[in-house]
Structures are given as structure tokens and as C-alpha cells.
Design a protein around this motif. Structure first.
Motif, PDB file in Angstrom:
ATOM      1  N   ARG A 133       0.863  -1.193   0.000  1.00 26.83           N
ATOM      2  CA  ARG A 133       0.000   0.000   0.000  1.00 26.83           C
ATOM      3  C   ARG A 133       0.891   1.232   0.000  1.00 26.83           C
ATOM      4  O   ARG A 133       1.915   1.249   0.682  1.00 26.83           O
ATOM      5  CB  ARG A 133      -0.859   0.035   1.282  1.00 26.83           C
ATOM      6  CG  ARG A 133      -1.809  -1.107   1.459  1.00 26.83           C
ATOM      7  CD  ARG A 133      -3.224  -0.839   1.032  1.00 26.83           C
ATOM      8  NE  ARG A 133      -3.714   0.516   1.095  1.00 26.83           N
ATOM      9  CZ  ARG A 133      -4.741   0.910   1.829  1.00 26.83           C
ATOM     10  NH1 ARG A 133      -5.339   0.060   2.637  1.00 26.83           N
ATOM     11  NH2 ARG A 133      -5.186   2.139   1.756  1.00 26.83           N
ATOM     12  N   ASP A 134       0.476   2.256  -0.701  1.00 26.81           N
ATOM     13  CA  ASP A 134       1.345   3.439  -0.786  1.00 26.81           C
ATOM     14  C   ASP A 134       1.640   4.048   0.586  1.00 26.81           C
ATOM     15  O   ASP A 134       2.726   4.555   0.831  1.00 26.81           O
ATOM     16  CB  ASP A 134       0.773   4.484  -1.764  1.00 26.81           C
ATOM     17  CG  ASP A 134      -0.545   5.074  -1.314  1.00 26.81           C
ATOM     18  OD1 ASP A 134      -1.165   4.550  -0.365  1.00 26.81           O
ATOM     19  OD2 ASP A 134      -0.973   6.074  -1.930  1.00 26.81           O
ATOM     20  N   ASN A 136       2.198  13.887  -1.295  1.00 30.94           N
ATOM     21  CA  ASN A 136       1.180  14.075  -0.260  1.00 30.94           C
ATOM     22  C   ASN A 136       1.346  13.044   0.858  1.00 30.94           C
ATOM     23  O   ASN A 136       1.325  13.383   2.039  1.00 30.94           O
ATOM     24  CB  ASN A 136      -0.231  14.005  -0.873  1.00 30.94           C
ATOM     25  CG  ASN A 136      -0.426  12.805  -1.786  1.00 30.94           C
ATOM     26  OD1 ASN A 136       0.355  12.586  -2.705  1.00 30.94           O
ATOM     27  ND2 ASN A 136      -1.446  12.014  -1.527  1.00 30.94           N
ATOM     28  N   VAL A 137       1.572  11.774   0.465  1.00 29.52           N
ATOM     29  CA  VAL A 137       1.738  10.704   1.457  1.00 29.52           C
ATOM     30  C   VAL A 137       3.060  10.891   2.205  1.00 29.52           C
ATOM     31  O   VAL A 137       3.138  10.752   3.425  1.00 29.52           O
ATOM     32  CB  VAL A 137       1.676   9.311   0.767  1.00 29.52           C
ATOM     33  CG1 VAL A 137       2.078   8.209   1.722  1.00 29.52           C
ATOM     34  CG2 VAL A 137       0.277   9.073   0.216  1.00 29.52           C
ATOM     35  N   CYS A 149      -1.341  15.922  -8.665  1.00 33.29           N
ATOM     36  CA  CYS A 149      -2.640  16.306  -8.102  1.00 33.29           C
ATOM     37  C   CYS A 149      -2.378  17.426  -7.102  1.00 33.29           C
ATOM     38  O   CYS A 149      -1.225  17.750  -6.830  1.00 33.29           O
ATOM     39  CB  CYS A 149      -3.297  15.115  -7.406  1.00 33.29           C
ATOM     40  SG  CYS A 149      -2.282  14.352  -6.141  1.00 33.29           S
ATOM     41  N   ASP A 160      -8.936  17.603   0.470  1.00 32.67           N
ATOM     42  CA  ASP A 160      -8.766  16.330  -0.226  1.00 32.67           C
ATOM     43  C   ASP A 160      -7.955  16.534  -1.504  1.00 32.67           C
ATOM     44  O   ASP A 160      -7.778  17.660  -1.962  1.00 32.67           O
ATOM     45  CB  ASP A 160     -10.153  15.756  -0.572  1.00 32.67           C
ATOM     46  CG  ASP A 160     -10.100  14.253  -0.810  1.00 32.67           C
ATOM     47  OD1 ASP A 160      -9.024  13.637  -0.617  1.00 32.67           O
ATOM     48  OD2 ASP A 160     -11.139  13.685  -1.204  1.00 32.67           O
ATOM     49  N   VAL A 194      -7.219  16.551  -5.402  1.00 30.75           N
ATOM     50  CA  VAL A 194      -8.016  16.906  -6.578  1.00 30.75           C
ATOM     51  C   VAL A 194      -7.130  16.755  -7.805  1.00 30.75           C
ATOM     52  O   VAL A 194      -5.978  17.181  -7.790  1.00 30.75           O
ATOM     53  CB  VAL A 194      -8.472  18.389  -6.491  1.00 30.75           C
ATOM     54  CG1 VAL A 194      -9.303  18.766  -7.712  1.00 30.75           C
ATOM     55  CG2 VAL A 194      -9.256  18.645  -5.205  1.00 30.75           C
ATOM     56  N   THR A 230      -8.856  16.261 -11.620  1.00 30.00           N
ATOM     57  CA  THR A 230      -9.698  16.974 -12.595  1.00 30.00           C
ATOM     58  C   THR A 230     -10.689  17.921 -11.912  1.00 30.00           C
ATOM     59  O   THR A 230     -11.184  18.851 -12.535  1.00 30.00           O
ATOM     60  CB  THR A 230     -10.522  15.986 -13.437  1.00 30.00           C
ATOM     61  OG1 THR A 230     -11.389  15.273 -12.550  1.00 30.00           O
ATOM     62  CG2 THR A 230      -9.635  15.018 -14.179  1.00 30.00           C
ATOM     63  N   GLY A 231     -11.030  17.650 -10.662  1.00 29.47           N
ATOM     64  CA  GLY A 231     -12.036  18.447  -9.961  1.00 29.47           C
ATOM     65  C   GLY A 231     -13.443  17.882 -10.106  1.00 29.47           C
ATOM     66  O   GLY A 231     -14.394  18.404  -9.512  1.00 29.47           O
ATOM     67  N   THR A 254     -14.763  15.157  -8.943  1.00 29.21           N
ATOM     68  CA  THR A 254     -15.329  14.625  -7.690  1.00 29.21           C
ATOM     69  C   THR A 254     -15.880  15.756  -6.824  1.00 29.21           C
ATOM     70  O   THR A 254     -16.971  15.650  -6.267  1.00 29.21           O
ATOM     71  CB  THR A 254     -14.257  13.824  -6.919  1.00 29.21           C
ATOM     72  OG1 THR A 254     -13.750  12.822  -7.790  1.00 29.21           O
ATOM     73  CG2 THR A 254     -14.819  13.185  -5.664  1.00 29.21           C
ATOM     74  N   SER A 285       1.250  18.207  -5.637  1.00 28.12           N
ATOM     75  CA  SER A 285       1.943  16.934  -5.430  1.00 28.12           C
ATOM     76  C   SER A 285       2.209  16.195  -6.729  1.00 28.12           C
ATOM     77  O   SER A 285       1.458  16.324  -7.690  1.00 28.12           O
ATOM     78  CB  SER A 285       1.090  16.064  -4.504  1.00 28.12           C
ATOM     79  OG  SER A 285       1.674  14.801  -4.316  1.00 28.12           O
TER      80      SER A 285
HETATM   81  O1  PRT Z   1      -4.243   1.077  -1.976  1.00 29.95           O
HETATM   82  P1  PRT Z   1      -3.343   2.233  -1.727  1.00 29.95           P
HETATM   83  O2  PRT Z   1      -3.390   2.731  -0.300  1.00 29.95           O
HETATM   84  O3  PRT Z   1      -1.944   1.931  -2.193  1.00 29.95           O
HETATM   85  O4  PRT Z   1      -3.843   3.392  -2.693  1.00 29.95           O
HETATM   86  P2  PRT Z   1      -4.712   4.710  -2.386  1.00 29.95           P
HETATM   87  O5  PRT Z   1      -6.133   4.370  -2.641  1.00 29.95           O
HETATM   88  O6  PRT Z   1      -4.337   5.315  -1.083  1.00 29.95           O
HETATM   89  O7  PRT Z   1      -4.144   5.707  -3.472  1.00 29.95           O
HETATM   90  P3  PRT Z   1      -4.486   5.948  -5.019  1.00 29.95           P
HETATM   91  O8  PRT Z   1      -3.985   4.814  -5.852  1.00 29.95           O
HETATM   92  O9  PRT Z   1      -5.892   6.390  -5.210  1.00 29.95           O
HETATM   93  O10 PRT Z   1      -3.563   7.220  -5.245  1.00 29.95           O
HETATM   94  C1  PRT Z   1      -2.168   7.135  -5.117  1.00 29.95           C
HETATM   95  C2  PRT Z   1      -1.580   8.526  -5.256  1.00 29.95           C
HETATM   96  O11 PRT Z   1      -1.941   9.064  -6.532  1.00 29.95           O
HETATM   97  C3  PRT Z   1      -2.081   9.573  -4.287  1.00 29.95           C
HETATM   98  O12 PRT Z   1      -1.461   9.492  -3.021  1.00 29.95           O
HETATM   99  C4  PRT Z   1      -1.706  10.863  -5.012  1.00 29.95           C
HETATM  100  O13 PRT Z   1      -0.350  11.167  -4.794  1.00 29.95           O
HETATM  101  C5  PRT Z   1      -1.886  10.487  -6.484  1.00 29.95           C
HETATM  102  N1  PRT Z   1      -3.122  11.028  -7.118  1.00 29.95           N
HETATM  103  C6  PRT Z   1      -3.145  11.705  -8.304  1.00 29.95           C
HETATM  104  C7  PRT Z   1      -4.385  10.957  -6.679  1.00 29.95           C
HETATM  105  C8  PRT Z   1      -5.202  11.614  -7.627  1.00 29.95           C
HETATM  106  N2  PRT Z   1      -4.393  12.061  -8.619  1.00 29.95           N
HETATM  107  C9  PRT Z   1      -6.634  11.676  -7.424  1.00 29.95           C
HETATM  108  N3  PRT Z   1      -7.353  12.237  -8.265  1.00 29.95           N
HETATM  109  N4  PRT Z   1      -4.943  10.373  -5.586  1.00 29.95           N
HETATM  110  C10 PRT Z   1      -6.274  10.432  -5.427  1.00 29.95           C
HETATM  111  N5  PRT Z   1      -7.139  11.072  -6.281  1.00 29.95           N
HETATM  112  C11 PRT Z   1      -8.589  11.025  -5.975  1.00 29.95           C
HETATM  113  C12 PRT Z   1      -9.259  12.339  -5.633  1.00 29.95           C
HETATM  114  O14 PRT Z   1      -9.124  12.607  -4.261  1.00 29.95           O
HETATM  115  C13 PRT Z   1     -10.710  12.074  -5.996  1.00 29.95           C
HETATM  116  O15 PRT Z   1     -11.376  11.420  -4.942  1.00 29.95           O
HETATM  117  O16 PRT Z   1      -9.272  10.581  -7.109  1.00 29.95           O
HETATM  118  C14 PRT Z   1     -10.600  11.083  -7.150  1.00 29.95           C
HETATM  119  C15 PRT Z   1     -10.829  11.683  -8.492  1.00 29.95           C
HETATM  120  O17 PRT Z   1     -10.259  12.979  -8.577  1.00 29.95           O
HETATM  121  P4  PRT Z   1     -10.830  14.103  -9.549  1.00 29.95           P
HETATM  122  O18 PRT Z   1     -10.379  15.440  -9.038  1.00 29.95           O
HETATM  123  O19 PRT Z   1     -10.241  13.808 -10.896  1.00 29.95           O
HETATM  124  O20 PRT Z   1     -12.332  13.960  -9.558  1.00 29.95           O
END
Ligand code: PRT
Ligand code: ZN
Length: 296
Positions: free
Chosen positions: A55-56, A76-77, A101, A166, A168, A170-171, A173, A188
Motif C-alpha cells: 500500500r502506498d 502528499n503521502v 494532483c 482532499d 483533486v 480533474t475536480g 469529484t 503533489s
Molecule cells: O491502496 P493504496 O493505499 O496503495 O492506494 P490509495 O487508494 O491510497 O491511493 P491511489 O492509488 O488512489 O492514489 C495514489 C496517489 O496518486 C495519491 O497518493 C496521489 O499522490 C496520487 N493522485 C493523483 C491521486 C489523484 N491524482 C486523485 N485524483 N490520488 C487520489 N485522487 C482522488 C481524488 O481525491 C478524488 O477522490 O481521485 C478522485 C478523483 O479525482 P478528480 O479530481 O479527478 O475527480
């Protein structure tokens, strides 16, 4: 473990947004990842390295403890982890340009917002409490940060908190949940992290080899080789326009006195706009070609 038996340990996200890009980066660096039955670990066939798929959120811990020499994780993490453990033995070895993001504070579209002071005394729901508290503290704002491990965007509707913080991209969500971003807390992207825990001499040399290959891949990703012809008086204008080119090679054109061929490695994307500007500045026969490998 003897120095010559030492293999590097790399922590990658098992599945999720960074997983494919992380593996591809290693492949681009020439690492052949063994397809095994074990989906938690894999051997690299042609380089002394083993991959761990986790897991990340666990990646900074493994790298900080020295269990893994390198890892790939979102800033971010990493930042959330480091703010919680300021003595973490981790350094950022490279920024990787994917997984971009931003971590943003958002409020319901209809809510009034007059700048960060609006957050004073409010509740903010987030999966990144350390980062949000740090953001508020830097601005001298006292607010109540509530940790949620997922579905943060639902907090206002559920009456948990009027504000959320949180990630973002594309925005979409935020929009789907009737929220609008009001502050950017962190921009990030994925980063390669490296342990600062003592790892032995063998590991340092291997780490150096891996870094030099990865740096080569990263340098070529956006880089292009650009060739064009120009007259002597246009040379200055043209070389000023070349994006990220340090020292272009300028060669006289055979049989055309006063005309030159310009060759340069551009370390930034070359857009159509740039080509048009080059043409206007007097360039002709412009050729842009990708670079496959580069060792700096
Ligand atoms: O299972 P594991 O713990 O390893 O994975 P995770 O579910 O915690 O992470 P994951 O795979 O979703 O994301 C890994 C990393 O990708 C994040 O820590 C960020 O550094 C990066 N990242 C890039 C993002 C996004 N883009 C992103 N859009 N992480 C999450 N999102 C979410 C966002 O919060 C929203 O809920 O995706 C959704 C869609 O975003 P919009 O703005 O495009 O609608
Ligand atoms: Zn995670």
C-alpha cells in the motif's frame, strides 16, 4: 549480508494510481521485472534488485526504516508521514512527473468564503491531518481538523464538517459533490524516495547505478532533439527561443555561405507554438525527434 550478495529493495504501490507508472519507469530504465506468481514481491532479472508491492501509505515507513532502499510515493503521502515523524530517515531522490494532483480545501458551492480567515474556528475533514494542521499553523489560524480515512467529500453533506481537504486532479469529484476548491494546500507528484538509514557499501554503489539510469530516463522523457537551418543573422533570435537547450551545436551548411544548421537537445516539451515562433524568427527545415537514451 555480505556486500556482494546485497540486492536493492524497492517499494512500489501494489495497485492504484501510481502502480503502472512506477513499473513502467523501472522498465524504461532497462529493469526486467520477473513475472512471478507472488504478487507481493518480484525479482528484477538483470539488476540486483527486488521489488515489494505494498500500500502506498506503507512505503515511507519501509524506506525510513531502511527495509527498502528506495520507494515511489506521492508527495502528499510522504509529507503527511514526515510531518508526523520529523526524524524520518528519508530523502527525495527525484521528482517523477506523474501522479500529479493538488491537496485542496473545499467548501460547499453556496458557502461564503472570504479567504483563509474564514476557516478560523471551523471544522475541516481530511485524510491528511498533519498537512492541514501545518497549513493552518503557518497562517496562525485555529481550526478543528477531523481525520477521515476515505469518502472525505461526503463530510459536508453528512454534517461532519463544513470544509474538506482532499486530493483533486480533474475536480470532477468535488463538482459532483457540490463543492468548490477554496485553498491549495499542496501541489503533489510522485517522487522517488531513498533511505538515509545506513545501508552498507554495496547498497550505496548499486543505488548510484540505479539513480544514474533513472536520471537518464527522466531527462529523456520530455527531451527532444531539434534540428533546423538558419541564416547567420537569425541565429541569436532562434537559439534564444529553443526551450531548455543549453549549448546548441552550430554547423556551417555546405554550399550555402552564411547559413547554418542548429542542433540542440531541448530539455522541455517542444510545442507547435515554439515551432511557429522559430519559423517566424527565420528557421527552416525544422525537425524534432525523440531521444531514446541519454546518460548525463
Ligand atoms: O491502496 P493504496 O493505499 O496503495 O492506494 P490509495 O487508494 O491510497 O491511493 P491511489 O492509488 O488512489 O492514489 C495514489 C496517489 O496518486 C495519491 O497518493 C496521489 O499522490 C496520487 N493522485 C493523483 C491521486 C489523484 N491524482 C486523485 N485524483 N490520488 C487520489 N485522487 C482522488 C481524488 O481525491 C478524488 O477522490 O481521485 C478522485 C478523483 O479525482 P478528480 O479530481 O479527478 O475527480
Ligand atoms: Zn493509500
Amino acid at each position: 549480508m555480505t556486500a556482494d550478495a546485497r540486492r536493492l529493495h524497492l517499494a512500489l504501490q501494489k495497485s492504484g494510481r501510481l502502480a503502472d507508472y512506477s513499473r513502467q519507469l523501472l522498465r524504461d530504465a532497462g529493469l526486467r521485472i520477473q513475472d512471478g506468481k507472488n504478487d507481493l514481491a518480484a525479482r528484477v532479472e538483470n539488476f540486483p534488485a527486488d521489488l515489494m508491492f505494498v500500500r502506498d501509505d506503507d512505503i515511507p515507513t519501509f524506506v525510513g526504516d531502511g527495509v527498502c532502499d528506495f520507494g515511489i510515493v506521492g508527495e502528499n503521502v510522504l509529507r503527511e508521514f514526515v510531518l508526523g515523524r520529523p526524524d524520518a530517515r528519508i530523502e527525495v531522490a527525484a521528482r517523477l512527473g506523474f501522479g500529479r494532483c493538488s491537496l485542496r480545501i473545499a467548501a460547499p458551492e453556496t458557502a461564503r468564503y472570504d479567504g483563509a480567515e474564514t476557516l478560523a474556528g471551523a471544522r475541516i475533514a481530511t485524510s491528511y491531518p498533519f498537512i492541514v494542521r501545518d497549513f493552518l499553523a503557518r497562517r496562525g489560524i485555529a481550526a478543528d481538523v477531523v481525520k477521515m480515512s476515505g469518502a472525505v467529500e461526503l463530510a459536508p453533506r453528512l454534517g461532519i464538517a463544513p470544509f474538506v481537504c482532499d486530493l483533486v486532479s480533474t475536480g470532477a469529484t468535488l463538482e459532483a459533490n457540490g463543492l468548490r476548491a477554496v485553498e491549495t494546500v499542496l501541489e503533489s507528484e510522485a517522487v522517488l524516495i531513498r533511505t538515509l538509514a545506513p545501508a552498507g557499501e554495496g547498497a550505496a554503489a548499486l543505488g548510484g547505478q540505479l539513480m544514474s539510469r533513472l536520471e537518464g530516463v527522466l531527462a529523456t522523457r520530455d527531451s527532444k532533439y531539434i534540428m533546423l537551418n538558419a541564416s547567420g543573422e537569425a541565429l541569436k533570435r532562434i537559439t534564444d527561443l529553443l526551450p531548455g537547450a543549453e549549448a546548441p551545436t552550430i554547423l556551417p551548411l555546405h554550399g550555402r555561405p552564411g547559413h547554418f544548421a542548429v542542433h540542440a537537445v531541448c530539455q522541455e516539451s517542444v510545442f507547435w507554438e515554439t515551432l511557429q515562433a522559430l519559423k517566424q524568427a527565420g528557421a527552416s527545415a525544422i525537425l524534432v525527434v525523440p531521444i531514446e537514451k541519454m546518460m548525463l
